[in-house]
Design a protein around this motif. Sequence first.
Motif, PDB file in Angstrom:
ATOM      1  N   GLN A 147       0.828  -1.202   0.000  1.00  0.00           N
ATOM      2  CA  GLN A 147       0.000   0.000   0.000  1.00  0.00           C
ATOM      3  C   GLN A 147       0.863   1.253   0.000  1.00  0.00           C
ATOM      4  O   GLN A 147       0.564   2.217  -0.710  1.00  0.00           O
ATOM      5  N   LEU A 148       1.924   1.245   0.768  1.00  0.00           N
ATOM      6  CA  LEU A 148       2.831   2.396   0.806  1.00  0.00           C
ATOM      7  C   LEU A 148       3.462   2.622  -0.560  1.00  0.00           C
ATOM      8  O   LEU A 148       3.583   3.759  -1.021  1.00  0.00           O
ATOM      9  N   HIS A 149       3.851   1.537  -1.224  1.00  0.00           N
ATOM     10  CA  HIS A 149       4.426   1.656  -2.568  1.00  0.00           C
ATOM     11  C   HIS A 149       3.407   2.274  -3.529  1.00  0.00           C
ATOM     12  O   HIS A 149       3.759   3.167  -4.324  1.00  0.00           O
ATOM     13  N   LEU A 150       2.149   1.832  -3.463  1.00  0.00           N
ATOM     14  CA  LEU A 150       1.113   2.399  -4.330  1.00  0.00           C
ATOM     15  C   LEU A 150       0.877   3.880  -4.021  1.00  0.00           C
ATOM     16  O   LEU A 150       0.730   4.697  -4.930  1.00  0.00           O
ATOM     17  N   ILE A 151       0.875   4.218  -2.739  1.00  0.00           N
ATOM     18  CA  ILE A 151       0.667   5.617  -2.351  1.00  0.00           C
ATOM     19  C   ILE A 151       1.808   6.481  -2.866  1.00  0.00           C
ATOM     20  O   ILE A 151       1.583   7.566  -3.410  1.00  0.00           O
ATOM     21  N   LEU A 152       3.032   6.012  -2.689  1.00  0.00           N
ATOM     22  CA  LEU A 152       4.178   6.791  -3.172  1.00  0.00           C
ATOM     23  C   LEU A 152       4.155   6.925  -4.689  1.00  0.00           C
ATOM     24  O   LEU A 152       4.517   7.971  -5.232  1.00  0.00           O
ATOM     25  N   GLU A 153       3.725   5.864  -5.367  1.00  0.00           N
ATOM     26  CA  GLU A 153       3.631   5.919  -6.824  1.00  0.00           C
ATOM     27  C   GLU A 153       2.588   6.951  -7.256  1.00  0.00           C
ATOM     28  O   GLU A 153       2.820   7.747  -8.166  1.00  0.00           O
ATOM     29  N   LYS A 154       1.440   6.964  -6.563  1.00  0.00           N
ATOM     30  CA  LYS A 154       0.402   7.944  -6.886  1.00  0.00           C
ATOM     31  C   LYS A 154       0.858   9.355  -6.523  1.00  0.00           C
ATOM     32  O   LYS A 154       0.546  10.309  -7.229  1.00  0.00           O
ATOM     33  N   LEU A 155       1.587   9.469  -5.443  1.00  0.00           N
ATOM     34  CA  LEU A 155       2.042  10.774  -4.991  1.00  0.00           C
ATOM     35  C   LEU A 155       2.964  11.432  -6.019  1.00  0.00           C
ATOM     36  O   LEU A 155       2.913  12.646  -6.218  1.00  0.00           O
ATOM     37  N   THR A 156       3.789  10.620  -6.687  1.00  0.00           N
ATOM     38  CA  THR A 156       4.685  11.201  -7.694  1.00  0.00           C
ATOM     39  C   THR A 156       3.920  11.690  -8.918  1.00  0.00           C
ATOM     40  O   THR A 156       4.434  12.500  -9.681  1.00  0.00           O
ATOM     41  N   ASN A 157       2.682  11.204  -9.110  1.00  0.00           N
ATOM     42  CA  ASN A 157       1.880  11.634 -10.254  1.00  0.00           C
ATOM     43  C   ASN A 157       0.981  12.815  -9.937  1.00  0.00           C
ATOM     44  O   ASN A 157       0.271  13.303 -10.806  1.00  0.00           O
ATOM     45  N   ILE A 158       0.986  13.263  -8.708  1.00  0.00           N
ATOM     46  CA  ILE A 158       0.160  14.413  -8.341  1.00  0.00           C
ATOM     47  C   ILE A 158       0.790  15.672  -8.921  1.00  0.00           C
ATOM     48  O   ILE A 158       1.990  15.896  -8.814  1.00  0.00           O
ATOM     49  N   LYS A 159      -0.049  16.464  -9.502  1.00  0.00           N
ATOM     50  CA  LYS A 159       0.414  17.721 -10.092  1.00  0.00           C
ATOM     51  C   LYS A 159       0.611  18.724  -8.970  1.00  0.00           C
ATOM     52  O   LYS A 159      -0.300  19.429  -8.581  1.00  0.00           O
ATOM     53  N   GLY A 160       1.793  18.798  -8.435  1.00  0.00           N
ATOM     54  CA  GLY A 160       2.022  19.614  -7.264  1.00  0.00           C
ATOM     55  C   GLY A 160       3.084  20.673  -7.438  1.00  0.00           C
ATOM     56  O   GLY A 160       3.219  21.545  -6.604  1.00  0.00           O
ATOM     57  N   GLN A 161       3.825  20.628  -8.526  1.00  0.00           N
ATOM     58  CA  GLN A 161       4.864  21.623  -8.735  1.00  0.00           C
ATOM     59  C   GLN A 161       4.295  22.716  -9.625  1.00  0.00           C
ATOM     60  O   GLN A 161       3.797  22.443 -10.713  1.00  0.00           O
ATOM     61  N   VAL A 162       4.368  23.946  -9.142  1.00  0.00           N
ATOM     62  CA  VAL A 162       3.744  25.064  -9.854  1.00  0.00           C
ATOM     63  C   VAL A 162       4.776  26.152 -10.091  1.00  0.00           C
ATOM     64  O   VAL A 162       5.568  26.472  -9.214  1.00  0.00           O
ATOM     65  N   GLY A 163       4.754  26.688 -11.289  1.00  0.00           N
ATOM     66  CA  GLY A 163       5.588  27.836 -11.633  1.00  0.00           C
ATOM     67  C   GLY A 163       4.721  28.857 -12.348  1.00  0.00           C
ATOM     68  O   GLY A 163       3.925  28.494 -13.213  1.00  0.00           O
ATOM     69  N   ILE A 164       4.850  30.111 -11.972  1.00  0.00           N
ATOM     70  CA  ILE A 164       4.020  31.152 -12.589  1.00  0.00           C
ATOM     71  C   ILE A 164       4.886  32.343 -13.000  1.00  0.00           C
ATOM     72  O   ILE A 164       5.827  32.702 -12.298  1.00  0.00           O
ATOM     73  N   ILE A 165       4.536  32.909 -14.139  1.00  0.00           N
ATOM     74  CA  ILE A 165       5.215  34.090 -14.675  1.00  0.00           C
ATOM     75  C   ILE A 165       4.131  35.112 -15.028  1.00  0.00           C
ATOM     76  O   ILE A 165       3.183  34.789 -15.737  1.00  0.00           O
ATOM     77  N   ARG A 166       4.283  36.309 -14.529  1.00  0.00           N
ATOM     78  CA  ARG A 166       3.390  37.409 -14.921  1.00  0.00           C
ATOM     79  C   ARG A 166       4.198  38.338 -15.828  1.00  0.00           C
ATOM     80  O   ARG A 166       5.370  38.587 -15.569  1.00  0.00           O
ATOM     81  N   TYR A 167       3.553  38.811 -16.864  1.00  0.00           N
ATOM     82  CA  TYR A 167       4.271  39.671 -17.813  1.00  0.00           C
ATOM     83  C   TYR A 167       3.294  40.546 -18.586  1.00  0.00           C
ATOM     84  O   TYR A 167       2.086  40.314 -18.583  1.00  0.00           O
ATOM     85  N   ASN A 168       3.855  41.522 -19.261  1.00  0.00           N
ATOM     86  CA  ASN A 168       3.097  42.410 -20.127  1.00  0.00           C
ATOM     87  C   ASN A 168       3.275  41.886 -21.546  1.00  0.00           C
ATOM     88  O   ASN A 168       4.355  41.978 -22.121  1.00  0.00           O
ATOM     89  N   ALA A 169       2.225  41.303 -22.112  1.00  0.00           N
ATOM     90  CA  ALA A 169       2.320  40.646 -23.413  1.00  0.00           C
ATOM     91  C   ALA A 169       2.475  41.621 -24.578  1.00  0.00           C
ATOM     92  O   ALA A 169       2.996  41.250 -25.624  1.00  0.00           O
ATOM     93  N   PHE A 170       2.057  42.868 -24.412  1.00  0.00           N
ATOM     94  CA  PHE A 170       2.056  43.794 -25.535  1.00  0.00           C
ATOM     95  C   PHE A 170       2.927  45.016 -25.284  1.00  0.00           C
ATOM     96  O   PHE A 170       2.607  46.123 -25.699  1.00  0.00           O
ATOM     97  N   GLY A 171       4.004  44.821 -24.621  1.00  0.00           N
ATOM     98  CA  GLY A 171       4.948  45.918 -24.435  1.00  0.00           C
ATOM     99  C   GLY A 171       4.408  46.995 -23.536  1.00  0.00           C
ATOM    100  O   GLY A 171       4.026  46.759 -22.405  1.00  0.00           O
TER     101      GLY A 171
END
Length: 160
Positions: A76-100
Amino acid sequence: MDIVSQYIDEIILLLGLLAIILLIWNITISFKLKNLKKRFLRFSRGGSVNNLEQMIENFSSDMDEIKEIIAQNRKQLHLILEKLTNIKGQVGIIRYNAFGEQGNDLSFSIAILDEKKNGIVITSIYNRGESNTYAKPIEAGESRYQLSKEEILAIERATK
């Protein structure tokens, strides 16, 4: 016989001392035996010697059940860890001015990834009168669609 009668008082005294020593030794052994019996009864939880074999068999059976439970928990722990690696948990965000020079930093790209760098990048491009949103799938940090420099930067931030 003359020697025995001459030392009869000393012999009686030695026999008396020997009797007292044996009596003390007997009392000491009795106390030790009593303590040993208490410890044995505590160990066998009040059972007799005949139950001791049954207790050992029960302990062995319990150990087998515990080993099986541990094996199930590992799976069960192996299955949980396997599922945990597939969770979308890493987030990166960029804010910018698209039109100068028009507008502010209201456009953005956000990457949401798992540990294998699979997930999605969402980009919203803001212009005064309208806003467009795009989503691109990401597999192993790459997309089959062309990525903008902001989307690439958002992916890089999510994978740090």
